[in-house]
Design a protein around this motif. Structure first.
Motif, mmCIF file in Angstrom:
data_model
loop_
_atom_site.group_PDB
_atom_site.id
_atom_site.type_symbol
_atom_site.label_atom_id
_atom_site.label_comp_id
_atom_site.label_asym_id
_atom_site.label_seq_id
_atom_site.Cartn_x
_atom_site.Cartn_y
_atom_site.Cartn_z
ATOM 1 N N SER A 281 45.809 36.700 38.711
ATOM 2 C CA SER A 281 46.518 36.159 38.226
ATOM 3 C C SER A 281 47.854 35.304 39.196
ATOM 4 O O SER A 281 47.642 35.092 40.153
ATOM 5 N N VAL A 282 48.564 34.337 37.489
ATOM 6 C CA VAL A 282 49.183 33.605 38.791
ATOM 7 C C VAL A 282 50.566 33.066 37.614
ATOM 8 O O VAL A 282 50.060 33.835 36.608
ATOM 9 N N ASP A 283 51.449 32.981 38.185
ATOM 10 C CA ASP A 283 52.393 32.687 36.990
ATOM 11 C C ASP A 283 52.217 31.247 36.145
ATOM 12 O O ASP A 283 51.671 30.950 36.242
ATOM 13 N N PHE A 284 53.048 31.402 35.198
ATOM 14 C CA PHE A 284 53.104 30.282 34.155
ATOM 15 C C PHE A 284 53.459 28.864 34.408
ATOM 16 O O PHE A 284 52.798 27.805 34.119
ATOM 17 N N ASN A 285 54.237 28.731 35.906
ATOM 18 C CA ASN A 285 54.719 27.380 36.091
ATOM 19 C C ASN A 285 54.034 27.127 38.011
ATOM 20 O O ASN A 285 54.005 26.719 38.485
ATOM 21 N N GLN A 286 53.140 28.417 38.123
ATOM 22 C CA GLN A 286 51.674 27.675 39.164
ATOM 23 C C GLN A 286 50.893 26.916 38.350
ATOM 24 O O GLN A 286 49.701 26.989 38.965
ATOM 25 N N ILE A 287 50.591 27.112 36.956
ATOM 26 C CA ILE A 287 49.403 27.175 36.644
ATOM 27 C C ILE A 287 48.243 25.533 36.587
ATOM 28 O O ILE A 287 47.401 25.593 37.225
ATOM 29 N N ALA A 288 49.277 24.228 36.855
ATOM 30 C CA ALA A 288 48.810 23.186 36.495
ATOM 31 C C ALA A 288 48.422 23.025 38.298
ATOM 32 O O ALA A 288 46.900 22.433 38.628
ATOM 33 N N GLN A 289 49.165 23.455 38.953
ATOM 34 C CA GLN A 289 48.597 23.423 40.321
ATOM 35 C C GLN A 289 47.390 24.533 41.026
ATOM 36 O O GLN A 289 46.430 23.582 41.215
#
Length: 381
Positions: free
Chosen positions: A337-345
Motif C-alpha cells: 500500500s502507499v500513503d495518501f500523498n503518494q497516490i498520483a506518483q
C-alpha cells in the motif's frame, strides 16, 4: 440424497466483499456435487435488491435438533477470525452501530453474545460449541484475521481450529499464527472472489462510462482526515493521465460509509468527477472491471481488480490485511500500500509498468477451484 452445506459469512450487510463470499462458494460448489445450501450470518437479512443471498440468523446453526447430521459448515472467507459479536452486529444497522460507538465494552459484548449467539460461542466465525462440532464437518476457506489474547477464549479457538477438516487462509500472517499455535495443517489459498471475472466476464458487464476512468473508493473511517490529500492527488491524476475520475462506494453499511467520502469529494472538487453506480453487486463489479485503474482502501476492490487483470493502487499503509494480501498474491509492481500523498506518483508508475498478467490470474483461479474441490470432497464423505 443431498449433502447439506451451511455457508457462514458476514453477508448480512451490504459490504461488497462480504456479500460475495456465499455467492461465489455456492456457484463453485454446485458444479461439484448435489448440495443443499443454507446461508448463515449473524442476523437474518434479505438484501436481494443489491443481488445478495438472503441470510438466516446464527441461531439456525444452534438449533441442534433440526441440524442435519453430517452437514458441512464452511466459514466462507473474510477477515473474520476472532471478530467479536458486538463489532460485527454494529455493521448491520445504524442503531446497532451507534450503540457500539457509544457503549463498546465487555458488557455490550456479553449482551450481543447472548442475544445473537445464545451465549454459546465467544466468536461467531470460530465455531466451537461442542454440540455444533458434533453435528458438522467444519471447514475454513481462505479466511484472515488475528489471534485473541484472552486465555479462556484461546482454548475455545483451539477447539474450533483443531476440529476443522480443512483449514485454508488467504495470507501468510494468518497462516503463521495458526501454524505456530495449533495442531492444524494450514493451506495458503487466494481469496475465493478471484474467480469473479469468470462468473461475470468483463464483456458481459456494461461499462458505466464512455471514456477511460480511474475508479476511486475510500472508506470514510479509514481516510476522513486525509480526504484533502486525496482530492489534491485526484486532481493531479486527472490532469496528468487524462482520466475521468469516477467515485465508487463499496462499503454501503454502517461503519464503512464509503458514500460519505464520495459526497465529500464531489462537494470539494474543482475538477470534473462523476459517481459510479453502486446500488448492486454487479454494478460495483462493472465499475471495477472497466476501470483503467482502481485506487482505494477496499481489499475486495483490489482483489476484483486482480481478478480482471487490472492495475490498482491500494492506499493507507495502516490497513494490514491489504498489505498482507498483496504481498502474497499481487504481481511485484502492485504489491503493498502507499500513503495518501503518494497516490498520483504511484498511479503514473503503475500505469507505465502495466503489461497485463492474465496467466498469473489463471493460476490463482486454479488454486481457488482446487480448494473448492477439496471442500466438496469433504462435504460428500
Amino acid at each position: 440424497m443431498k449433502n447439506h452445506i451451511f455457508l457462514l459469512s458476514a453477508s448480512d450487510r451490504f459490504n461488497y466483499g462480504d456479500v460475495l463470499f456465499p455467492i461465489v462458494a455456492k456457484h463453485e460448489l454446485e458444479k461439484l456435487g448435489d448440495f443443499e445450501f443454507r446461508n448463515i450470518a449473524t442476523i437474518a437479512s434479505d438484501l436481494a435488491e443489491c443481488g445478495a443471498l438472503a441470510t438466516e440468523s446464527y441461531k439456525a446453526l444452534l438449533d441442534y435438533q433440526n441440524l442435519p447430521d453430517n452437514s458441512t459448515l464452511i466459514v466462507a472467507g473474510g477477515e473474520v477470525l476472532t471478530a467479536n459479536w458486538s463489532r460485527l452486529i454494529s455493521f448491520t444497522s445504524e442503531f446497532y452501530h451507534q450503540m457500539y460507538e457509544k457503549h463498546s465494552s465487555t458488557r455490550l459484548e456479553n449482551i450481543a453474545k447472548h442475544r445473537f449467539g445464545d451465549n454459546q460461542l465467544a466468536y461467531p466465525f470460530v465455531p466451537a460449541a461442542e454440540p455444533l462440532l458434533a453435528k458438522v464437518k467444519l471447514v475454513f476457506h481462505a479466511v484472515g484475521g488475528g489471534p485473541t489474547h484472552k486465555l479462556p477464549e484461546q482454548e475455545e479457538v483451539k477447539r474450533s481450529v483443531e476440529a476443522a477438516r480443512y483449514f485454508s487462509v488467504r495470507e501468510r500472517d494468518t497462516r503463521r499464527w495458526i501454524a505456530n499455535h495449533y495442531e492444524q495443517q494450514v493451506s495458503l489459498v487466494p481469496d475465493s472472489v478471484m474467480v469473479l471475472s469468470d462468473m461475470h466476464p468483463k464483456s458481459s458487464l456494461p461499462s458505466p462510462n464512455e471514456s477511460e476512468y480511474a475508479c476511486i473508493q475510500f472508506g470514510f473511517l479509514k481516510s476522513q482526515h486525509r480526504l484533502p490529500d486525496v482530492l489534491k492527488e485526484l486532481k493531479t491524476i486527472h490532469q496528468q493521465q487524462k482520466l475521468a475520475i469516477g467515485l465508487l462506494s463499496i462499503g454501503n453499511c454502517p461503519g464503512h460509509d464509503d458514500m460519505k467520502s464520495v459526497e465529500w469529494i464531489i462537494q470539494h472538487a474543482d475538477f470534473p468527477v462523476f459517481t459510479l453506480p453502486s446500488d448492486s453487486i454487479n454494478a460495483i463489479t462493472a465499475s471495477i472491471a472497466h476501470a483503467k485503474i482502481f485506487i482505494g482502501t477496499s481489499l475486495h476492490g483490489v482483489i476484483v481488480s486482480l481478478s480482471y487483470g487490472n492495475p490498482f493502487v491500494a492506499v493507507n499503509k495502516k490497513i494490514r490485511k491489504i498489505e498482507a494480501y498483496t504481498q502474497a498474491w499481487a504481481p511485484e509492481y502492485l504489491k503493498g500500500s502507499v500513503d495518501f500523498n503518494q497516490i498520483a506518483q504511484t498511479v503514473a508508475e503503475r500505469l507505465n509498468q502495466h503489461k497485463g498478467y492474465l496467466p498469473f490470474v489463471a493460476n490463482q483461479k486454479n488454486m481457488v477451484r482446487k480448494s473448492f474441490a477439496k471442500i466438496a470432497s469433504i462435504a460428500m464423505q
